[in-house]
Design an enzyme around this catalytic site. Sequence first.
Site, short mmCIF file in Angstrom:
data_model
loop_
_atom_site.label_atom_id
_atom_site.label_comp_id
_atom_site.label_asym_id
_atom_site.label_seq_id
_atom_site.Cartn_x
_atom_site.Cartn_y
_atom_site.Cartn_z
CG HIS A 52 -1.72 1.25 1.40
ND1 HIS A 52 -2.49 1.93 0.43
CD2 HIS A 52 -1.72 2.02 2.48
CE1 HIS A 52 -3.08 3.10 0.95
NE2 HIS A 52 -2.60 3.09 2.09
CG HIS A 76 0.80 7.23 4.10
ND1 HIS A 76 1.33 6.32 3.16
CD2 HIS A 76 -0.44 6.71 4.60
CE1 HIS A 76 0.44 5.57 2.60
NE2 HIS A 76 -0.55 5.60 3.58
CD GLU A 80 -4.07 5.68 11.93
OE1 GLU A 80 -5.06 5.77 12.31
OE2 GLU A 80 -3.62 6.21 10.75
CG ASP A 81 -1.99 1.41 10.43
OD1 ASP A 81 -2.62 1.61 11.14
OD2 ASP A 81 -2.15 1.89 9.41
CG ASP A 143 -3.83 6.65 2.67
OD1 ASP A 143 -3.79 5.43 2.35
OD2 ASP A 143 -4.35 7.12 3.48
#
Length: 723
Positions: A52, A76, A80-81, A143
């Site tokens: 991704h 990016h 967060e992940d 995104d």
Amino acid sequence: MRPRVMRQVELLEKVLAYDPNADEDLLNRAYVFSMKAHGSQKRASGDPYFSHPVEVAGILAGMKLDATAIATGLLHDTLEDTVATPDEIERNFGSHVLRLVDGVTKLSRIELQSDRTRQAENFRKLLLAMSNDIRVLLVKLADRLHNMRTLHFIKDPEKRRRIAKETMEIYAPLADRIGMQELKEELEDLAFAELNFDARASIMARLEQLRSEGGSMVDRIIDRLKRTMAEHGIDAWVSGREKRPYSIWEKMQRKNIAFEQLSDIMAFRIVVKDVPTCYHALGIVHQTWPSVPGRFKDYISTPKQNGYSAVHTTVIGPENKRIEIQIQTQEMHDIAELGVAAHWQYKQNGKGAPEAEARQYRWLRELLEILEQTADPEEFLEHTKLNMFQDQVFCFTPKGDLIALPRDATVVDFAYAVHSDVGDTAVGAKVNGRVVPLRSVLRNGDQVEILRSKVPAPNPTWLNFVKSGRAKSCINRFIRQQQRGQYLELGKAILTKAFREHDATVSERALEPAVKVLKLRNADDVYVAVGEGNVTARQVVHIVFPGQKEEEAERLPITPRPPRHSEQGTSGGIPIRGLIPGMAMHFAGCCHPLPGDRIVGIVTTGKGVTIHTIDCDVLEQFAEQPERWLDLAWDAPAEGEKAHGHVGRVAMILNNETGALSAVTTVIAKHKGNITNLKITNRTPDFFEMFVDIEVRDVKHLSNIIAALRATPAISSVERAKG
């Protein structure tokens, strides 16, 4: 078969092809860091999650962005992940990349949830992050584009629909606002496929039929356009494109026309060297093929707010087909394809025009102003959506400055677009030299002069007709300030009386305990809270005088509320079918139903039935309560029975001149109407705005009176009022 993940060297080659000086080391380090951080994570499709961010970076490379933006695309999702920390990002890639990654991370939380306040707060974050660096938005759009391309892998249909709706409501309009037409159209079409699959399939079938019938028609038309330009000595690049299904569907819905009536399903673009050649090419096109009246648009002299420039015309072209032709320079073409990304490229190369950049970012400045003026996050979200969604009309100030406004914008919208102070002090206007009411709708090319007073006094009724988010937010801000002042004075009077009962004087110092306990900012907030009724004077007294017994506390004066005029009583005997025998009946004052209107009844405990017209806005409040609805209809009066009089309301704008009101009353009397009430809602040096209640027999009787009033020179406009 799963798609292959773009290799490190392939991404690098793609970037170096348009930017030989790109920071290769930064891109290589970002690629490796992201791959390690995401590790064995998987997407809904089963692909490695790392595919991704690499695809996002590839989309950004397609926009020809710099290495910093592409590195941000690779990184990016790491904050967060993954377990990556901001310190790691800053240490490895610098503070600038960290700011961009952090900005995109905040934006990734924008979701259409039942908690609209949270969504609106996140939308504010989006706007602020965009204002700091527009590349944050470009990364987020890339995104979202890749997520939409892989949306079908998500199994939960509700989640797919939520993401598609969010894309249609927020991301596609943002892409449009920054001029990224291709990206916007792809986002819309992918969302359309999820939100209305059957409609899209129908459009696709019609397009396929068109292709099969036309064969290589597009190639033949392109070849003919090239030869025509060459014959007149113009070196031109010509291309053709087919409108996307969602664009076709949206235009069919907006204009209420059939597929066969669309003239721009096929559009052809002619790219030439400079602006004079654009107009030369236009002349050749019009000399060669007959033009379709009313289908010419010059976006070179008046570019769209997102920076788009071109000359559009529709002709009965080669093979007798109705086709749209767009004529542009190469720079205009790049901006049409890549929007703000192209502006950024031209700026990097020293070619950017300051005025083009100013136009490009003006909408962002306007949204920031709305953010400053709007207290309620949900109100902010609605106003910014208004600004993003609507088509535009272009008007001019007396000095010739161009003002872009939403479609159907009024004089008041224009005033606020010039400056909030101009809007606040507007009392009248001249359009093309003629004095007009402030509610007048503007058209393309109108020259508008705003007549101002010295004292700001926006009228709350303006909210009923303004179209722009900026105007709505400014008017609401003024109303809030006015209301706060009134509540403050009322609260101060109530507390002064309450404190006097205890031989004390109300003051800022005396109210300090109440400020602390009630968690307010200052004494003024306490006055306002009491004035609004959110806090009682009794509560404040108990906080300030904690030892006071309740029975010794003052009895507060009760301020009577103004009577509600939502309903008007009627006498019995009015012939209406469907009523429950013996139940009380009232006609709603919001819509003033008349015999001849389609009507429904709403049952209210203790009040009986309130009768509304079928199109009354108030009925939306009862949409979830079908048990309260009665299906009613007017019945003809019995033979020999005199018809009852009913009150209809009209909204009227009357010229402020001698004898105008007399003319109104004369016309109404001549047509057997009886004025039961008249209320002037706004007065300017040139116009009166008023509501007139007229006793009539039925809808037809009122329509005849309105028609006669419209023919009266003293009346600027008149219409039936509902609401």
